[in-house]
Design an enzyme around this catalytic site. Sequence first.
Site, PDB file in Angstrom:
ATOM      1  N   TYR A  28       0.824  -1.213   0.000  1.00  0.00           N
ATOM      2  CA  TYR A  28       0.000   0.000   0.000  1.00  0.00           C
ATOM      3  C   TYR A  28       0.859   1.265   0.000  1.00  0.00           C
ATOM      4  CZ  TYR A  28      -4.076  -2.924   1.130  1.00  0.00           C
ATOM      5  OH  TYR A  28      -5.072  -3.872   1.105  1.00  0.00           O
ATOM      6  N   LYS A  64       3.138 -15.446   1.574  1.00  0.00           N
ATOM      7  CA  LYS A  64       2.986 -16.108   0.273  1.00  0.00           C
ATOM      8  C   LYS A  64       4.413 -16.409  -0.196  1.00  0.00           C
ATOM      9  CE  LYS A  64       0.291 -17.372  -3.179  1.00  0.00           C
ATOM     10  NZ  LYS A  64      -0.592 -18.539  -3.081  1.00  0.00           N
ATOM     11  N   ASP A 118      -3.573 -17.918   0.977  1.00  0.00           N
ATOM     12  CA  ASP A 118      -4.776 -18.531   0.393  1.00  0.00           C
ATOM     13  C   ASP A 118      -5.331 -19.615   1.321  1.00  0.00           C
ATOM     14  OD1 ASP A 118      -2.308 -19.624  -0.234  1.00  0.00           O
ATOM     15  OD2 ASP A 118      -2.918 -20.469  -2.146  1.00  0.00           O
ATOM     16  N   ASP A 146      -5.372  -6.738   5.781  1.00  0.00           N
ATOM     17  CA  ASP A 146      -6.571  -5.971   5.453  1.00  0.00           C
ATOM     18  C   ASP A 146      -7.714  -6.930   5.127  1.00  0.00           C
ATOM     19  OD1 ASP A 146      -8.263  -3.978   4.706  1.00  0.00           O
ATOM     20  OD2 ASP A 146      -7.153  -3.347   2.926  1.00  0.00           O
ATOM     21  N   ASP A 170     -10.948  -8.537   7.857  1.00  0.00           N
ATOM     22  CA  ASP A 170     -12.373  -8.362   7.546  1.00  0.00           C
ATOM     23  C   ASP A 170     -13.080  -9.711   7.493  1.00  0.00           C
ATOM     24  OD1 ASP A 170     -12.303  -5.641   7.473  1.00  0.00           O
ATOM     25  OD2 ASP A 170     -13.210  -5.458   5.482  1.00  0.00           O
TER      26      ASP A 170
END
Length: 360
Positions: free
Chosen positions: A141, A192, A224, A248, A252
């Site tokens: 980000y 990852k 994943d 992020d 959620d």
Amino acid sequence: MSRKILVLPGDGIGPEITAEAIKVLDACRAAGLDIELSEGKVGGDAIDATGVPLPDETLEAAKAADAILLGAVGGPKWDKLEDISKRPEKGLLGLRKHLNLYANLRPALLYPQLAEASSLKPEIVSGLDIMIVRELTGGIYFGQPRGIEQRDDGTRYGYNTYVYDEHEIRRIGRTAFELAQKRGKKLCSVDKANVLEVTILWREIMNDLARDYPDVELSHMYVDNAAMQLVRAPKQFDVIVTGNMFGDILSDEAAMLTGSIGMLPSASLNEQGQGMYEPCHGSAPDIAGQGLANPLATILSVAMMLRYSLAEFELAERIEQAVGDVLDQGLRTADIAYAGTQQVSTSEMGDAVVAAFNKR
Ligand code: NAD
């Protein structure tokens, strides 16, 4: 010495829910907590008053505070602002950046009284208590270079840079290991590393740090798989640590396991232990001003503030227990109400928590 708390109500339901959290802070004060409260403007509220989402006055007050309690920012009124730097959300991002709030702590805790509210089967989520530690000031980000460019043949391409410095990984890793030590002593680092070099380094550093925390069991999981495991068997997790983008998304996802966004607090901390505390939800303009908002996420954010910035562990626990008590009494705001419970307004819920707190 009196500790300074800056309250930034913000927009939409922000003022309603922070008003209830202030009632709880006042109850803590009556129980002996030495705090000094002040209020400031941020987001749309600040844009209306000053033309910018993070006025200098607010930033200075935030820097001088021991902790900040934020309601929520944003709403349709400001969505059309063309200058993105003047949108309400920039107020939040500016606070995170200027205060260097690198560690975002997002608990996903399911009160047993609300197990029916989850979209997953009660036996899968009942007793759920996960802490997600998300790196908040680095990663893709913020990485440079970034942009949208045009090739000579006229086609366009977009790109971002996923980068973490070793010290950034070490810093968030330590925060996560220390939290795990105080909880179930299990830490799962999500990456990852089968595809991205930056997370190969992430994994190496987590393994390196593990030597300093022999009492914590460290495991690694690809993102994943983590997304899948969170809905398959979420109770396997205690503390999860991950980078900005994965955090992020996963935080959620974990939030939804608990059924109501109105119940979830969060903390964002810097290296000095200074923190910003806020509910995970937004400004809910659809229900603002109607007494429908659930103030419990904000009240539970006060509990996190007492625990992580003010080291007032007993008061923090007392607030959390008071929230459990009102749920036991069957009191519910509209978002968590179902047949057989008693629906109450935002302020009635705040009053009930204060009454339960005072009884404990
Ligand atoms: P939202 O979280 O505000 O609302 C989503 C849904 O959940 C709505 O139906 C809302 O009524 C409900 N809800 C949220 N909080 C609730 C509460 N405490 N009690 C009961 N119901 C609640 O998300 P959104 O609708 O996508 O965004 C609305 C505005 O909030 C936008 O301007 C967005 O940019 C902003 N936003 C701000 C923050 C923040 O301040 N940290 C975070 C997310 C969104």
